[in-house]
Design a protein around this motif. Structure first.
Motif, PDB file in Angstrom:
ATOM      1  N   TYR A 181      -9.947  -4.938  -4.908  1.00 25.60           N
ATOM      2  CA  TYR A 181     -10.303  -3.521  -3.446  1.00 25.60           C
ATOM      3  C   TYR A 181     -11.155  -3.912  -2.787  1.00 25.60           C
ATOM      4  O   TYR A 181     -11.341  -3.647  -1.288  1.00 25.60           O
ATOM      5  N   ALA A 232      -4.651 -10.376  -0.034  1.00 27.83           N
ATOM      6  CA  ALA A 232      -5.160  -8.708  -0.876  1.00 27.83           C
ATOM      7  C   ALA A 232      -4.566  -7.912  -1.272  1.00 27.83           C
ATOM      8  O   ALA A 232      -5.189  -7.025  -2.065  1.00 27.83           O
ATOM      9  N   MET A 233      -3.848  -7.225  -0.605  1.00 30.79           N
ATOM     10  CA  MET A 233      -2.991  -6.318  -0.754  1.00 30.79           C
ATOM     11  C   MET A 233      -2.056  -6.008  -2.199  1.00 30.79           C
ATOM     12  O   MET A 233      -2.143  -5.696  -2.773  1.00 30.79           O
ATOM     13  N   TRP A 284       1.042  -0.963  -0.018  1.00 28.85           N
ATOM     14  CA  TRP A 284      -0.120  -0.214   0.016  1.00 28.85           C
ATOM     15  C   TRP A 284       0.841   1.561   0.199  1.00 28.85           C
ATOM     16  O   TRP A 284       0.217   2.311  -0.723  1.00 28.85           O
ATOM     17  N   PHE A 319      -4.222  -5.981  -5.288  1.00 23.93           N
ATOM     18  CA  PHE A 319      -4.756  -4.647  -5.082  1.00 23.93           C
ATOM     19  C   PHE A 319      -3.928  -4.058  -5.973  1.00 23.93           C
ATOM     20  O   PHE A 319      -4.364  -3.575  -6.871  1.00 23.93           O
ATOM     21  N   ARG A 321     -12.372  -7.210  -1.854  1.00 27.19           N
ATOM     22  CA  ARG A 321     -11.730  -8.274  -0.962  1.00 27.19           C
ATOM     23  C   ARG A 321     -10.862  -7.473  -0.007  1.00 27.19           C
ATOM     24  O   ARG A 321     -10.582  -7.718   1.244  1.00 27.19           O
ATOM     25  N   LEU A 322     -10.132  -6.994  -0.532  1.00 31.79           N
ATOM     26  CA  LEU A 322      -9.170  -5.791   1.162  1.00 31.79           C
ATOM     27  C   LEU A 322      -9.911  -5.185   1.540  1.00 31.79           C
ATOM     28  O   LEU A 322      -9.708  -6.048   3.291  1.00 31.79           O
ATOM     29  N   PHE A 330      -4.267 -10.658   4.405  1.00 33.32           N
ATOM     30  CA  PHE A 330      -4.820  -8.842   4.549  1.00 33.32           C
ATOM     31  C   PHE A 330      -3.430  -8.832   3.464  1.00 33.32           C
ATOM     32  O   PHE A 330      -3.111  -7.982   2.291  1.00 33.32           O
ATOM     33  N   TYR A 344     -10.004  -6.990   5.508  1.00 31.40           N
ATOM     34  CA  TYR A 344      -9.281  -5.247   7.313  1.00 31.40           C
ATOM     35  C   TYR A 344     -10.092  -5.043   7.560  1.00 31.40           C
ATOM     36  O   TYR A 344     -10.296  -5.476   8.971  1.00 31.40           O
TER      37      TYR A 344
END
Length: 967
Positions: A406, A428-429, A46, A432, A408-409, A425, A413
């Motif tokens: 996004y 998923a990040m 991120w 993304f 799923r993220l 997480f 979270y």
């Protein structure tokens, strides 16, 4: 023995850490205890995402640092759950929010990127968490009705958005401030915020920015909440009115289709306006109306342009009718653009997180307005929730992949009960981040096909500056953010100051050389930080007040080391300078002048080496044997060819090669003539003449300086090897005040640059006027270096004032006339010599920088000198320092006058550097301006002058001449 040494080092290490931790905490460095409390989720992917904000690409980490600092007061704020219940009216909602954010019930330090992500994913939870900065006592007590201290007596710093909404007194105060500002604008006077108003405005701006970051187009809003949409709605209405058939066209043949299209725009606009005025709305409800309005405006504009062509071709159409038709067509095109912006404002309400470039050609205009009104990248709200009509042209498969990733993220979270939350997480990040990159890379070929208004050169430049960056593009900036070089630079400068000051008491020579070594390390850190910022932006890192103050700190410390080590370096430098002389070889070739005799050469060397130790002259004179003379002559011949080659390259590069977008050379060999004139103007001739003088000096001195630097690598060690360095070391040690003052002033400047809230230390996009690397480097570096020399002279002057005020004055025996007087401490005279040398450097750099600035002004603005406030005060600076030098040289004043002049000189520098930009805030140089700090600056100057006056009173009282009367 080793164990005893370890035992001795342990308490010293503890003391060092105890002293250093408060400094590091003030700079935002996380201590191990706080770091252990951080969330276990991995936000690395991120933080490294490319983002676009305020005109430049950056890692998301940098964007988050800026946003969170503006909202919370610090980039990595520590939030306390004990504050939540005390400041929230609704206990159950607050307790639930507290439990989700602080599951262990303990304070946490949030990283900026993590906090931004949490705000976007769970804005409803953060409504009850105090994180908006509100430290002012009156603000908290009278307007917000929140406690000043927590349960354990600690001072509370934040307030929650929910509490801000509930505070009627705060909203009433805002309305009063708005009315005051409106009255001031109507009366044509400036309205400045002072006292409580300033803190209220700062809190409201933080709250507004938080709302922008967490804006949800799916939520119900009204026209006051989404002000961007309301403003664009007004723009569309005004342009529709202006696009009505003008009187000049009433007599011309009007197409019924045009009138019908005009009324169609009106009908759709009234439907949309009536919908948003009557109740709340969301983007999904209004989007169809916005699409209809956009299509109606496009049809109307197309028909108006066709009508314009008919009017232009009509034989009976007059000039007034043709001009009116053309104006109407322009307004119709502007109406289409305004309708498009109205549509975008449903999803993009201003400043936002932007992760992918858009396909708006108008956002890439070279003459577009600065700011976020037309950003070339899509907001995350538009990217995630924008309609198909809004995102027409964006690759749909990649866009859908981003939206799914996004979603799923966010689901992972917010599911805190998931036992595999950490692993899921991270996965998923990464998915993304990969999806965002694929979308950004898929958009890029489509952007290359956009028809951007303006020249092709500007189009290519703007496309390159706003393109989705390749992998690793943000690596340097991420490294810069982690290293924080300008925090460590002033910390190391402080250590150098302590070591050098301690050398006056214990381990004198050892600590002196240790202090020099530490100070050199500090300068290497600053140089590395400036190099990183230069690499990141592509321009010399002296483009704003923060960078220039940091460079001044670098210069003042570097000059301190230079003047201290000069006795060790100067003899070798003089020898190298003599080896690279050009004129003796020219004289020998052309036979114009006879070479100087050996005695004349020695006399000239002694005159040049006025500031070198005495052994330097004898050393150089001793080298004037026939053998060494032949070696020197051979060296001069060897250096002649490369110097001449460098001269030729400089002449070609500076006078013939095109530079910049205008295609002109840096220096003109012939004066410029304006279009429509046969002769150049007086200002043009003056600028041309000054440019030729600068060109001649540059071409003559640059090759020799480069050659001298190379030769000095041999001559300086040769001077040391011959055993002549002992006296140089002693002389350098006697000049340790240079090191002490350089380190102390460098530390002070570094702290001011890093900690002063009025200086923005974030990397920013460069102002268009500054986008000239040659003139930016030459002008700003020389000017800022002159400020550093002035600051070094000021530091030495204040040390001298300490002696004048507190030192022991010496009694002088009566002369033949019976007159007796007292002399200042001996250190004052030596310090005056130091000050004089440093002021010479400052005058030289200041004069060169001002002339180069005038030449840059001629290139950028077409005016060599315009009596702008910055130019006037630069001239005052030069005159002040010239008076100081010449007054001392011709005997107008002595050592104390020179010392007072150094203090006066820095006052003029502060006015030129800070006052013009932060107090006046007007003129051609207002692009480098800001606000704030004037009271602190005036207090500093006043305190310094009071100190000078006190020293002057003591000096005049002690040195008053008295006549001894005979009994």
């Amino acid at each position: 023995m080793r164990q005893e040494a370890r035992n001795l080092r342990r308490p010293l290490r503890r003391v060092f850490i105890a002293c250093l931790m408060p400094l590091l905490a003030g700079g935002g460095i996380m201590t191990p205890a706080v770091r252990a409390q951080a969330d276990e989720l991995d936000f690395s992917a991120w933080r490294t995402l490319p983002a676009f904000d305020r005109g430049r690409r950056m890692p998301l980490e940098s964007f988050a640092d800026v946003v969170v600092r503006e909202i919370c007061g610090r980039s990595n704020p520590t939030l306390d759950p004990s504050d939540v219940l005390e400041q929230s009216a609704e206990g159950s909602a607050a307790r639930e929010a507290c439990k989700r954010v602080f599951p262990d019930g303990k304070p946490r330090r949030f990283k900026a990127s993590e906090l931004l992500f949490a705000w976007m994913m769970e804005p409803e939870v953060w409504e009850y968490i105090p994180f908006l900065t509100a430290r002012h006592e009156e603000l908290r007590k009278d307007l917000l009705d929140v406690p000043l201290r927590g349960r354990h007596g600690s001072r509370l710093k934040h307030v929650s958005p929910a509490r801000l909404i509930e505070a009627e007194a705060f909203r009433h105060h805002l309305r009063e401030m708005s009315r005051e500002q409106s009255h001031a604008m109507q009366e044509g006077r400036e309205h400045s915020l002072v006292g409580l108003d300033r803190y209220v405005n700062k809190l409201y701006q933080a709250y507004a920015l938080y709302r922008l970051m967490t804006y949800n187009p799916e939520a119900e809003v009204d026209i006051e909440t989404n002000r961007q949409f309301g403003d664009r709605l007004v723009d569309v209405h005004n342009l529709w009115v202006e696009a009505a058939p003008p009187e000049e066209l009433q007599g011309a043949r009007l197409s019924p289709d045009v009138e019908q299209a005009y009324q169609a725009v009106r009908e759709v606009f009234e439907q949309l306006a009536g919908r948003v005025r009557s109740a709340t709305f969301n983007a999904a409800e209004i989007d169809p109306f916005a699409v209809q309005l956009r299509k109606a405006c496009e049809r109307f504009a197309r028909l108006v342009e066709e009508q314009e062509g008919e009017v232009s071709e009509a034989a009976n159409a007059g000039a007034a009718q043709r001009a009116a038709a053309q104006r109407r067509a322009v307004k119709a095109r502007e109406l289409v653009d305004a309708a498009g912006q109205l549509h975008r404002s449903l999803y993009d309400v201003g400043r936002a997180l932007r992760l992918v470039p858009g396909l708006d050609p108008e956002a890439l205009r070279a003459d577009r307005e600065q700011g976020e009104q037309r950003p070339p990248w899509l907001s995350i709200q538009a990217m995630m929730l924008g309609s198909d009509a809004l995102l027409a042209g964006i690759p749909q498969a990649e866009l859908q992949a981003v939206r799914e990733a996004y979603g799923r993220l966010g689901a992972v979270y917010t599911d805190r009960r998931n036992a595999n939350r950490t692993e899921e997480f991270a996965t998923a990040m990464k998915q993304f981040a990969t999806a965002v990159r694929e979308l950004g890379e898929a958009v890029e070929p489509l952007r290359q096909k956009l028809l951007v208004p303006g020249s092709e050169e500007d189009r290519q430049r703007l496309l390159a500056e706003t393109a989705y960056p390749p992998v690793g593009f943000n690596r340097a900036e991420l490294h810069y953010n982690r290293m924080q070089p300008f925090l460590w630079s002033w910390v190391v400068c402080l250590l150098a100051t302590i070591c050098t000051a301690a050398s006056y008491a214990v381990f004198r020579r050892t600590l002196f050389w240790v202090g020099i070594g530490i100070l050199i390390v500090a300068q290497l850190i600053i140089a590395y930080g400036l190099a990183l910022r230069t690499y990141i932006t592509g321009y010399a890192a002296v483009t704003n007040m923060f960078e220039s103050v940091v460079f001044m700190a670098y210069t003042v410390a570097l000059l301190g080391v230079w003047f201290a080590l000069l006795p060790l370096l100067w003899p070798g430098i003089l020898a190298a300078w003599r080896l690279t002389a050009i004129m003796p070889r020219v004289r020998a070739v052309f036979g114009v002048f006879q070479p100087k005799s050996r005695a004349e050469q020695c006399a000239a060397v002694e005159e040049d080496a006025d500031n070198a130790p005495g052994e330097a002259m004898s050393t150089i004179a001793a080298e004037q044997t026939p053998a060494t003379s032949r070696a020197v002559a051979l060296s001069q011949w060897l250096f002649l060819v490369p110097q001449v080659a460098v001269m030729a390259v400089l002449v070609i590069a500076l006078t013939t090669l095109p530079y910049g977008s205008g295609g002109r050379a840096i220096f003109r060999l012939l004066p410029a003539v304006d279009p429509g004139r046969m002769l150049p103007t007086a200002s043009g001739l003056f600028a041309w003449g000054a440019g030729l003088i600068v060109l001649a000096i540059t071409v003559w001195l640059t090759p020799r300086i480069l050659a001298t630097a190379l030769a000095a690598l041999v001559t300086i060690p040769r001077f040391w090897v011959r055993g002549d360095a002992a006296s140089g070391f002693e002389e350098a040690y006697s000049r340790r005040l240079f090191v002490l003052v350089g380190a102390a002033v460098g530390f002070l400047a570094g702290v001011i640059a890093y900690q002063a809230p009025i200086f923005d230390r974030d990397i920013q996009a460069l102002q268009p006027i500054l986008r000239d690397n040659f003139w930016l480097t030459m002008h700003v570096l020389s000017i800022t270096a002159s400020y550093g020399a002035g600051a070094l002279a000021w530091g030495l002057a204040n040390i001298s004032l300490v002696y004048y005020l507190f030192g022991r004055y010496r009694q002088v025996k009566p002369n033949a006339d019976g007159v007796s007087f007292r002399k200042p401490p001996a250190a004052c005279h030596r310090l005056a010599g130091f000050i004089y040398r440093v002021v010479q450097v400052s005058v030289l750099l200041l004069t060169v920088g001002t002339i180069l600035g005038a030449l840059w002004a001629d290139v950028a603005w077409g005016k060599f000198w315009s009596w702008d406030a910055k130019e006037v005060w630069s001239l005052i600076c030069i005159l002040a320092y010239m008076i100081i030098l010449h007054g001392r040289y011709i005997g107008w004043f002595g050592d104390f006058g020179l010392t007072a002049g150094a203090v006066l000189g820095l006052t003029t520098i502060l006015m030129t550097w800070y006052g013009v930009n932060y107090v006046f805030g007007s003129g051609l140089h207002s692009y480098g301006g800001g606000a704030g700090g004037q009271y602190e600056a005036m207090g500093f100057v006043a305190a310094n002058w009071l100190f000078l006056i006190a020293a002057a009173v003591r000096y005049l009282g002690e040195t008053r001449r008295t006549e001894l009367r005979s009994s």
